[in-house]
Motif scaffolding. Sequence first.
Motif, PDB file in Angstrom:
ATOM      1  N   MET A   1       0.818  -1.202   0.000  1.00 60.91           N
ATOM      2  CA  MET A   1       0.000   0.000   0.000  1.00 60.91           C
ATOM      3  C   MET A   1       0.861   1.265   0.000  1.00 60.91           C
ATOM      4  O   MET A   1       0.517   2.266  -0.642  1.00 60.91           O
ATOM      5  CB  MET A   1      -0.927   0.008   1.228  1.00 60.91           C
ATOM      6  CG  MET A   1      -1.991  -1.082   1.217  1.00 60.91           C
ATOM      7  SD  MET A   1      -3.066  -1.100  -0.232  1.00 60.91           S
ATOM      8  CE  MET A   1      -2.383  -2.490  -1.148  1.00 60.91           C
ATOM      9  N   ALA A   2       2.001   1.226   0.705  1.00 60.04           N
ATOM     10  CA  ALA A   2       2.903   2.379   0.729  1.00 60.04           C
ATOM     11  C   ALA A   2       3.515   2.613  -0.653  1.00 60.04           C
ATOM     12  O   ALA A   2       3.635   3.758  -1.107  1.00 60.04           O
ATOM     13  CB  ALA A   2       4.001   2.172   1.767  1.00 60.04           C
ATOM     14  N   LEU A   3       3.894   1.534  -1.332  1.00 60.46           N
ATOM     15  CA  LEU A   3       4.477   1.668  -2.669  1.00 60.46           C
ATOM     16  C   LEU A   3       3.456   2.206  -3.663  1.00 60.46           C
ATOM     17  O   LEU A   3       3.782   3.064  -4.498  1.00 60.46           O
ATOM     18  CB  LEU A   3       5.020   0.322  -3.137  1.00 60.46           C
ATOM     19  CG  LEU A   3       6.263  -0.191  -2.404  1.00 60.46           C
ATOM     20  CD1 LEU A   3       6.603  -1.601  -2.858  1.00 60.46           C
ATOM     21  CD2 LEU A   3       7.453   0.733  -2.644  1.00 60.46           C
ATOM     22  N   LEU A   4       2.233   1.737  -3.584  1.00 58.43           N
ATOM     23  CA  LEU A   4       1.192   2.235  -4.481  1.00 58.43           C
ATOM     24  C   LEU A   4       0.860   3.690  -4.166  1.00 58.43           C
ATOM     25  O   LEU A   4       0.648   4.497  -5.075  1.00 58.43           O
ATOM     26  CB  LEU A   4      -0.067   1.370  -4.371  1.00 58.43           C
ATOM     27  CG  LEU A   4       0.064  -0.082  -4.847  1.00 58.43           C
ATOM     28  CD1 LEU A   4      -1.243  -0.822  -4.649  1.00 58.43           C
ATOM     29  CD2 LEU A   4       0.490  -0.150  -6.303  1.00 58.43           C
ATOM     30  N   ALA A   5       0.820   4.037  -2.887  1.00 58.83           N
ATOM     31  CA  ALA A   5       0.520   5.412  -2.488  1.00 58.83           C
ATOM     32  C   ALA A   5       1.575   6.382  -2.997  1.00 58.83           C
ATOM     33  O   ALA A   5       1.280   7.548  -3.279  1.00 58.83           O
ATOM     34  CB  ALA A   5       0.397   5.508  -0.970  1.00 58.83           C
ATOM     35  N   SER A   6       2.803   5.914  -3.138  1.00 61.95           N
ATOM     36  CA  SER A   6       3.873   6.776  -3.642  1.00 61.95           C
ATOM     37  C   SER A   6       3.630   7.169  -5.093  1.00 61.95           C
ATOM     38  O   SER A   6       4.212   8.131  -5.595  1.00 61.95           O
ATOM     39  CB  SER A   6       5.235   6.067  -3.513  1.00 61.95           C
ATOM     40  OG  SER A   6       5.343   4.979  -4.415  1.00 61.95           O
ATOM     41  N   ARG A   7       2.755   6.430  -5.785  1.00 64.09           N
ATOM     42  CA  ARG A   7       2.406   6.743  -7.174  1.00 64.09           C
ATOM     43  C   ARG A   7       1.130   7.580  -7.272  1.00 64.09           C
ATOM     44  O   ARG A   7       0.721   7.945  -8.380  1.00 64.09           O
ATOM     45  CB  ARG A   7       2.175   5.441  -7.954  1.00 64.09           C
ATOM     46  CG  ARG A   7       3.359   4.489  -8.021  1.00 64.09           C
ATOM     47  CD  ARG A   7       4.399   4.994  -8.987  1.00 64.09           C
ATOM     48  NE  ARG A   7       5.350   3.948  -9.340  1.00 64.09           N
ATOM     49  CZ  ARG A   7       5.278   3.205 -10.436  1.00 64.09           C
ATOM     50  NH1 ARG A   7       4.290   3.368 -11.291  1.00 64.09           N
ATOM     51  NH2 ARG A   7       6.207   2.299 -10.683  1.00 64.09           N
ATOM     52  N   SER A   8       0.478   7.836  -6.143  1.00 69.86           N
ATOM     53  CA  SER A   8      -0.862   8.432  -6.168  1.00 69.86           C
ATOM     54  C   SER A   8      -0.881   9.931  -6.449  1.00 69.86           C
ATOM     55  O   SER A   8      -1.900  10.475  -6.868  1.00 69.86           O
ATOM     56  CB  SER A   8      -1.574   8.174  -4.834  1.00 69.86           C
ATOM     57  OG  SER A   8      -0.948   8.915  -3.787  1.00 69.86           O
ATOM     58  N   GLY A   9       0.237  10.608  -6.181  1.00 73.44           N
ATOM     59  CA  GLY A   9       0.245  12.061  -6.324  1.00 73.44           C
ATOM     60  C   GLY A   9      -0.413  12.777  -5.159  1.00 73.44           C
ATOM     61  O   GLY A   9      -0.471  14.009  -5.122  1.00 73.44           O
TER      62      GLY A   9
END
Length: 281
Positions: free
Chosen positions: A202-210
């Motif tokens: 979830m942290a890795l995906l959130a880093s792509r969220s903007g």
Amino acid sequence: MYPLQSMTHATVYIVISIYVLLYLSLRKNPFFVAGAFVQDFFTKRKFFFHFAAVMAILFFNKVELWIESKMHYTPDFTAKIHGLEGDFVAGFQHLFYNNTVTMVTSIFYVIVFPCLMIVSILIYTYQKKYRLFYALCYTVIINYVIAIPFYLFFPVQEVWAFHPNVKLLILEVFPKFEAEYRPLSGLDNCFPSLHTSISVSMALLASRSGNRLWKWFSLLSCVVIIFSIFYLGIHWLTDMCGGVLLGIFAARLGLSISEERPFFSRILLPQRRLQKQEVSE
């Protein structure tokens, strides 16, 4: 009075936390955000099937406990794990023991952890970042598909249940943890740590969220949850290492599939659909 008296009590805190996190992350009325999710759920077939797949794998995780109870294959690899890392968890727990730390880590373990997945889904849906939503779905499925066979065929007991000098500290905050939370996760479903792998993913995906706030909150939560699995006496260091590797692998693979990189696009989608993807979404 205990802060968490039951799973019902914990669920109320989870709902409140979701509301607050959505408002802080989007500066929008959380009910409007939830409305956007409901609309997409009922109007977008691809969205519906991806979300349904996530729900199915989460349900199967519970079925795994039933399957395990019917299996005659009953090895126990806990002693081998203890032989590898010794008293690391016991020393870690004793070093940091403090009532406030116990409270905070218990809250992150029980309440913040499910919020990471739920709030991520709602944020990505509301912001129309469907590729990130699909990546999340693939990532969660990959995490569980890889972890469940280990739980069935490589059982490892939680540290407190094996090590005489380690306590299950979460009972000081949530005394009914074993009776009400335990049915969601087996005592020997330890390696790899899904609390670790899902948090990392979830942290890795959130880093792509903007979304700056959500990105940093997810990273902070990941760090605290990893700290909590040792401090609360639940997971071994080996579980954490396996969870980190699984979380990174699942997130990278989930992103690759959702972004339709050449290898996966040839397997999963016809070329003519790739060209129309952005328009349809």
